[in-house]
Design an enzyme around this catalytic site. Structure first.
Site, PDB file in Angstrom:
ATOM      1  N   GLU A  94     171.245  49.035 109.118  1.00 28.30           N
ATOM      2  CA  GLU A  94     170.727  48.849 110.466  1.00 28.30           C
ATOM      3  C   GLU A  94     171.443  49.711 111.486  1.00 28.30           C
ATOM      4  O   GLU A  94     172.588  50.138 111.280  1.00 28.30           O
ATOM      5  CB  GLU A  94     170.781  47.386 110.858  1.00 28.30           C
ATOM      6  CG  GLU A  94     172.162  46.822 110.927  1.00 28.30           C
ATOM      7  CD  GLU A  94     172.128  45.334 111.246  1.00 28.30           C
ATOM      8  OE1 GLU A  94     171.441  44.597 110.509  1.00 28.30           O
ATOM      9  OE2 GLU A  94     172.777  44.930 112.206  1.00 28.30           O
ATOM     10  N   CYS A 107     174.830  52.334 117.756  1.00 27.49           N
ATOM     11  CA  CYS A 107     175.772  51.855 116.741  1.00 27.49           C
ATOM     12  C   CYS A 107     175.133  52.177 115.389  1.00 27.49           C
ATOM     13  O   CYS A 107     174.027  51.752 115.084  1.00 27.49           O
ATOM     14  CB  CYS A 107     175.976  50.351 116.919  1.00 27.49           C
ATOM     15  SG  CYS A 107     177.031  49.626 115.678  1.00 27.49           S
ATOM     16  N   CYS A 114     179.478  47.320 102.320  1.00 24.80           N
ATOM     17  CA  CYS A 114     180.823  47.827 102.590  1.00 24.80           C
ATOM     18  C   CYS A 114     181.763  47.351 101.493  1.00 24.80           C
ATOM     19  O   CYS A 114     181.748  46.180 101.136  1.00 24.80           O
ATOM     20  CB  CYS A 114     181.311  47.333 103.943  1.00 24.80           C
ATOM     21  SG  CYS A 114     182.969  47.947 104.334  1.00 24.80           S
ATOM     22  N   CYS A 118     185.950  42.380 104.495  1.00 25.81           N
ATOM     23  CA  CYS A 118     186.650  41.527 105.472  1.00 25.81           C
ATOM     24  C   CYS A 118     185.926  40.174 105.525  1.00 25.81           C
ATOM     25  O   CYS A 118     184.695  40.139 105.608  1.00 25.81           O
ATOM     26  CB  CYS A 118     186.646  42.179 106.848  1.00 25.81           C
ATOM     27  SG  CYS A 118     187.318  43.853 106.823  1.00 25.81           S
ATOM     28  N   CYS A 121     183.089  39.289 108.247  1.00 24.06           N
ATOM     29  CA  CYS A 121     182.065  40.297 108.534  1.00 24.06           C
ATOM     30  C   CYS A 121     180.807  40.067 107.699  1.00 24.06           C
ATOM     31  O   CYS A 121     180.879  39.856 106.489  1.00 24.06           O
ATOM     32  CB  CYS A 121     182.645  41.687 108.252  1.00 24.06           C
ATOM     33  SG  CYS A 121     181.428  43.011 108.393  1.00 24.06           S
ATOM     34  N   CYS A 338     176.343  44.117 114.296  1.00 24.83           N
ATOM     35  CA  CYS A 338     175.762  44.946 113.247  1.00 24.83           C
ATOM     36  C   CYS A 338     175.964  44.253 111.905  1.00 24.83           C
ATOM     37  O   CYS A 338     176.985  43.644 111.661  1.00 24.83           O
ATOM     38  CB  CYS A 338     176.471  46.288 113.190  1.00 24.83           C
ATOM     39  SG  CYS A 338     175.799  47.479 114.312  1.00 24.83           S
TER      40      CYS A 338
HETATM   41  N1  SAH Z   1     184.035  49.314 108.783  1.00 19.12           N
HETATM   42  C1  SAH Z   1     184.447  49.812 110.047  1.00 19.12           C
HETATM   43  C2  SAH Z   1     183.301  50.020 111.010  1.00 19.12           C
HETATM   44  C3  SAH Z   1     182.215  48.988 111.028  1.00 19.12           C
HETATM   45  S1  SAH Z   1     182.645  47.391 111.620  1.00 19.12           S
HETATM   46  C4  SAH Z   1     185.499  48.928 110.662  1.00 19.12           C
HETATM   47  O1  SAH Z   1     185.732  47.824 110.170  1.00 19.12           O
HETATM   48  O2  SAH Z   1     186.129  49.370 111.624  1.00 19.12           O
HETATM   49  C5  SAH Z   1     182.799  47.668 113.365  1.00 19.12           C
HETATM   50  C6  SAH Z   1     183.624  46.628 114.102  1.00 19.12           C
HETATM   51  O3  SAH Z   1     182.934  45.358 114.127  1.00 19.12           O
HETATM   52  C7  SAH Z   1     184.967  46.384 113.444  1.00 19.12           C
HETATM   53  O4  SAH Z   1     186.002  46.361 114.395  1.00 19.12           O
HETATM   54  C8  SAH Z   1     184.757  45.025 112.817  1.00 19.12           C
HETATM   55  O5  SAH Z   1     185.960  44.359 112.590  1.00 19.12           O
HETATM   56  C9  SAH Z   1     183.853  44.336 113.820  1.00 19.12           C
HETATM   57  N2  SAH Z   1     183.165  43.154 113.313  1.00 19.12           N
HETATM   58  C10 SAH Z   1     182.741  42.903 112.069  1.00 19.12           C
HETATM   59  N3  SAH Z   1     182.158  41.678 111.997  1.00 19.12           N
HETATM   60  C11 SAH Z   1     182.229  41.155 113.220  1.00 19.12           C
HETATM   61  C12 SAH Z   1     181.798  39.908 113.789  1.00 19.12           C
HETATM   62  N4  SAH Z   1     181.171  38.998 113.058  1.00 19.12           N
HETATM   63  N5  SAH Z   1     182.050  39.678 115.104  1.00 19.12           N
HETATM   64  C13 SAH Z   1     182.647  40.618 115.859  1.00 19.12           C
HETATM   65  N6  SAH Z   1     183.056  41.816 115.395  1.00 19.12           N
HETATM   66  C14 SAH Z   1     182.856  42.076 114.081  1.00 19.12           C
HETATM   67 FE1  SF4 Z   2     183.558  46.707 106.117  1.00 18.55          FE
HETATM   68 FE2  SF4 Z   2     182.861  44.799 107.822  1.00 18.55          FE
HETATM   69 FE3  SF4 Z   2     185.429  45.122 107.160  1.00 18.55          FE
HETATM   70 FE4  SF4 Z   2     184.214  46.995 108.692  1.00 18.55          FE
HETATM   71  S1  SF4 Z   2     184.599  44.848 109.242  1.00 18.55           S
HETATM   72  S2  SF4 Z   2     185.558  47.318 106.907  1.00 18.55           S
HETATM   73  S3  SF4 Z   2     182.115  46.878 107.826  1.00 18.55           S
HETATM   74  S4  SF4 Z   2     183.757  44.498 105.758  1.00 18.55           S
END
Ligand code: SAH
Ligand code: SF4
Length: 355
Positions: A94, A107, A114, A118, A121, A338
């Protein structure tokens, strides 16, 4: 048109010019074609300064894009648009367009799924799909340009904060940034491109050698290894102190301030202890802290802090002498961050609205 035909942006400038020459067309048609792509062209047919027979030959040999929009969701009274695209091979990603008074930001996704995982996420919840190719990344931007230009707006900023870990798909991401910033294509200054990473140190060091000067964002979320090992599992390989040293190396090389992202998880990383540890880690560095209130994701054990909690933590971080802002929470009411539109569509298996 068969789906096997290559997407036009999967060809390099050289390859496209060679194709044009082999079809008895001058090489400068490539520039014209790219100029149309930069304006968000949705078909070869609308490229009026390209002769009709050549437009048909192009249409017979290439697809204008490889992305198929399968769901669209609006939020913030139309200021935010999320589109879920199906890629060749069936995976989906997306991209989110966010409109502000003075700019428009996209974005963008760099991977389907991924591999980092995390636990807060939405993207990390699904098995890893695949790396995107450079043209699949650029095509998300071209589609955003198409959407925005119909409203008389320009795409000014691109953030790699969609699905995927951009540094785990390094070559394609760098190639896509070169194309996004190419004045003959989208012409978006690298300074207006943010690469957000969970912290793959060797790739951050490599990025510093590229002479691209993109803005680097580090998803920190915790300043001590014990907690970051859980929140951002790659930390077990690349611990906090080494990560910050690498990011500061990037800041020195590019004279750009690094942005440190901090997803606020109530009761987990929003205490006075966390603020103090963050202060110790970043004080005196070329750094900016960006607090992101957690967007709740079903099936995770985490909760978003309330407004007062966000304000309190911001004040605690400020008291440490750091620059800090709170990220606005665009798109929350629909499918939030996202990765979440993808999650909903995958869960329901019925698109919200097919365009
Ligand atoms: N993988 C990369 C980029 C994509 S995630 C990274 O982790 O940096 C982009 C941002 O969105 C990251 O800072 C991530 O920690 C945050 N993010 C992921 N899930 C989220 C959520 N549920 N609420 C708020 N921020 C979130
Ligand atoms: Fe991957 Fe989501 Fe962690 Fe970014 S925040 S590294 S997209 S698992």
């Amino acid at each position: 048109m068969t789906t096997e035909a290559p997407a036009i942006l999967s060809t390099s400038a050289k390859e496209l010019e060679a194709w044009l020459l082999s079809h008895k067309a001058p090489a400068y048609r490539r520039k014209q074609l790219w100029a149309w792509m930069a304006r968000g062209a949705a078909s070869f047919d609308e490229m009026r300064d390209i002769p009709k027979p050549l437009r048909s030959e192009l249409g017979g040999s290439f697809r204008i894009t490889s992305l198929r929009p399968i769901a669209v969701s609006q939020a913030d009274r139309g200021l935010t648009t999320k589109t879920l695209y199906e890629l060749d091979g069936g995976h989906s990603v997306e991209a989110v367009v966010m409109r502000y008074a003075d700019r428009s930001t996209l974005c963008i996704s760099s991977q389907a799924g991924c591999p980092i995982g995390c636990p807060f996420c939405a993207t990390g919840k699904f098995p890893f799909g695949r790396n995107l190719k450079a043209h699949e990344i650029v095509e998300q931007a071209v589609d955003a340009v198409r959407m925005l230009s119909a409203e008389g707006k320009r795409l000014s900023h691109v953030v790699f904060m969609g699905m995927g870990e951009p540094m785990a798909n390094y070559q394609a991401v760098i190639e896509s940034v070169r194309r996004l910033s190419d004045p003959e294509l989208l012409g978006i200054s690298p300074r207006r491109v943010v690469i957000s990473t969970s912290g793959l140190i060797p790739r951050i060091d490599q990025l510093g050698q590229e002479k691209l000067a993109v803005t680097l964002a580090i998803s920190l979320h915790a300043a001590r290894d014990e907690l970051r090992d859980v929140l951002v599992p790659i930390n077990r390989k690349y611990p906090v102190a080494d990560l910050v040293a690498s990011a500061q190396g990037y800041a020195e090389k590019t004279s750009r301030r690094v942005s440190y992202e901090w997803v606020l998880l109530a009761g987990v990383n929003d205490t006075e202890r966390d603020a103090k540890e963050l202060g110790t880690l970043l004080r005196g560095k070329r750094a900016h802290v960006n607090l992101i209130p957690f967007n709740p994701v079903e099936g995770t054990p985490y909760q978003a802090p309330d407004r007062a909690g966000v304000r309190r933590f911001r004040e605690l971080v400020e008291a440490q002498g750091l620059n800090v802002t709170v990220r606005d929470t665009r798109g929350r009411e629909a499918d939030a961050a996202c990765g979440q539109l993808h999650e909903r569509v995958m869960r329901e298996r019925s698109p919200v609205h097919v365009s």
